[in-house]
Design an enzyme around this catalytic site. Structure first.
Site, PDB file in Angstrom:
ATOM      1  N   HIS A  12      20.369 -63.435  33.517  1.00 51.88           N
ATOM      2  CA  HIS A  12      19.814 -62.592  34.961  1.00 51.88           C
ATOM      3  C   HIS A  12      19.692 -61.094  34.304  1.00 51.88           C
ATOM      4  O   HIS A  12      18.578 -60.249  34.572  1.00 51.88           O
ATOM      5  CB  HIS A  12      20.161 -62.538  36.113  1.00 51.88           C
ATOM      6  CG  HIS A  12      20.462 -63.489  36.690  1.00 51.88           C
ATOM      7  ND1 HIS A  12      21.324 -64.024  37.511  1.00 51.88           N
ATOM      8  CD2 HIS A  12      20.080 -65.004  36.719  1.00 51.88           C
ATOM      9  CE1 HIS A  12      20.939 -65.131  38.492  1.00 51.88           C
ATOM     10  NE2 HIS A  12      20.269 -65.261  37.852  1.00 51.88           N
ATOM     11  N   GLU A  20      31.611 -78.223  45.457  1.00 52.87           N
ATOM     12  CA  GLU A  20      31.896 -77.762  44.183  1.00 52.87           C
ATOM     13  C   GLU A  20      33.166 -77.062  44.197  1.00 52.87           C
ATOM     14  O   GLU A  20      33.924 -76.908  43.763  1.00 52.87           O
ATOM     15  CB  GLU A  20      30.966 -76.423  44.040  1.00 52.87           C
ATOM     16  CG  GLU A  20      29.731 -77.223  43.675  1.00 52.87           C
ATOM     17  CD  GLU A  20      28.686 -76.761  43.351  1.00 52.87           C
ATOM     18  OE1 GLU A  20      28.849 -75.683  42.110  1.00 52.87           O
ATOM     19  OE2 GLU A  20      27.888 -75.449  43.981  1.00 52.87           O
TER      20      GLU A  20
END
Length: 330
Positions: free
Chosen positions: A70, A205
């Site tokens: 990012h 997860e």
């Protein structure tokens, strides 16, 4: 002699898996950017490229990797370059159908609408110039962002689907699993479903029994990962027959497993539950979809015929159902 025979078998298996047309159902656009491209961007910006982030070793490291992405993929033109490189890499791996997912971003003065338009137009252009390659887009709700961002994304997906119905096929719910609560997103996901968008949700997860139950109650079209679950939750999923986008090497890393043998693949493969083997983030796993099938086959002792079926079966779980007959004929 034994080592040589093992190497020959691995090469033969790789050639076999590479040759077959494949389907990739769980790939994050910015999780598949090449390290050389990231490094080049960092050098252009005269910022330090953090070599220590790689190789990624755990879940926290995975989000460190995305932080690097990012910071460096910070303009629409760089995002375009990454997108085209990713499409090309999957095509070269003989992936014939790709569902790529991404969270729209404001980059260097460009709006989220600009971002989505660029991605959709480049995907359609790439598809038109390729033989037997069909990329589709999923927009990702990031559960780590403010709730209003998710609602905005659903509205954008509904709007863009009117013009890009063949390419924008669904919505993904993902992001840092320790942030946000799935339940508060149910109304907007229901709205997306009612608008004809397919849904896939990252689930299990991390350990969160309550949330796994909530997601099973919601019954998305597909589930991503499904790493942590109770016996009763496994039975619920088997009964519901919701396909799992299984990412073994990614899970090996994020779960800190000692080896791939500890992965839950057999819990579902042995009972013929719908499974799609996926890469998740090729940057993190240091391999492509062919490599992933080879790793699974070697770890769990699959025959070539079993690998062929494992590669073929995900065609039945794609979100663009109109392409299914064509893919089945390849």
């Amino acid at each position: 002699m034994i080592s040589s025979a093992v190497e020959r078998h691995a090469k033969s298996l790789w050639k076999f898996a590479h040759r077959l047309p494949k389907v990739e159902l769980h790939a994050h656009l910015n999780g598949c950017v090449s390290r050389s491209t990231l490094k080049a961007f960092a050098e252009e910006d005269k910022i330090r490229y953090p070599e220590e982030v790689f190789p990624v070793r755990n879940l926290a490291g995975a989000f460190e990797m995305f932080s690097v992405v990012h910071r460096t993929v910070n303009t629409l033109e760089r995002q375009r370059q990454v997108l085209l490189e990713v499409l090309k890499s999957f095509k070269e791996d003989n992936v014939v159908y790709l569902e790529l997912r991404t969270t729209p971003k404001k980059l260097n003065g460009c709006s989220k609408e600009d971002y989505i338009t660029m991605v959709l137009q480049e995907i359609e252009r790439f598809n038109s110039q390729s033989s037997n390659f069909y990329a589709r887009l999923l927009l990702s709700i990031n559960r780590g962002e403010p709730l209003e961002n998710g609602q905005e994304l659903v509205e954008l997906a509904k709007t863009f689907r009117k013009s890009y119905k063949d390419t924008l096929v669904g919505i993904d719910f993902s992001g840092n699993p320790i942030k946000g609560n799935f339940s508060i997103y149910v109304p907007m996901l229901t709205d997306a479903r009612d608008a004809g968008l397919k849904l896939t949700v990252h689930v299990g997860e991390v350990k969160n029994e309550r949330e796994v139950d909530e997601i099973l109650d919601f019954a998305p079209d597909r589930l991503g990962h499904f790493n942590f679950y109770t016996k009763s939750q496994r039975l619920r999923l088997l009964d519901a027959k919701i396909p799992i986008e299984m990412c073994p090497t990614s899970n090996l890393i994020t779960l800190n497993l000692n080896s791939l043998k500890e992965h839950h693949f057999r819990d579902f493969y042995d009972v013929k539950h719908p499974i799609a083997i996926c890469t998740d983030d090729t940057t993190m796993i240091e391999g492509d979809l062919t490599d992933e099938f080879v790793r699974v086959a070697e770890t769990f002792g699959l025959t070539q015929d079993e690998v062929g079926k494992l590669i073929h079966n995900p065609i039945h779980y794609i979100f663009d159902e109109t392409l299914r007959p064509k893919l089945l004929s390849l």
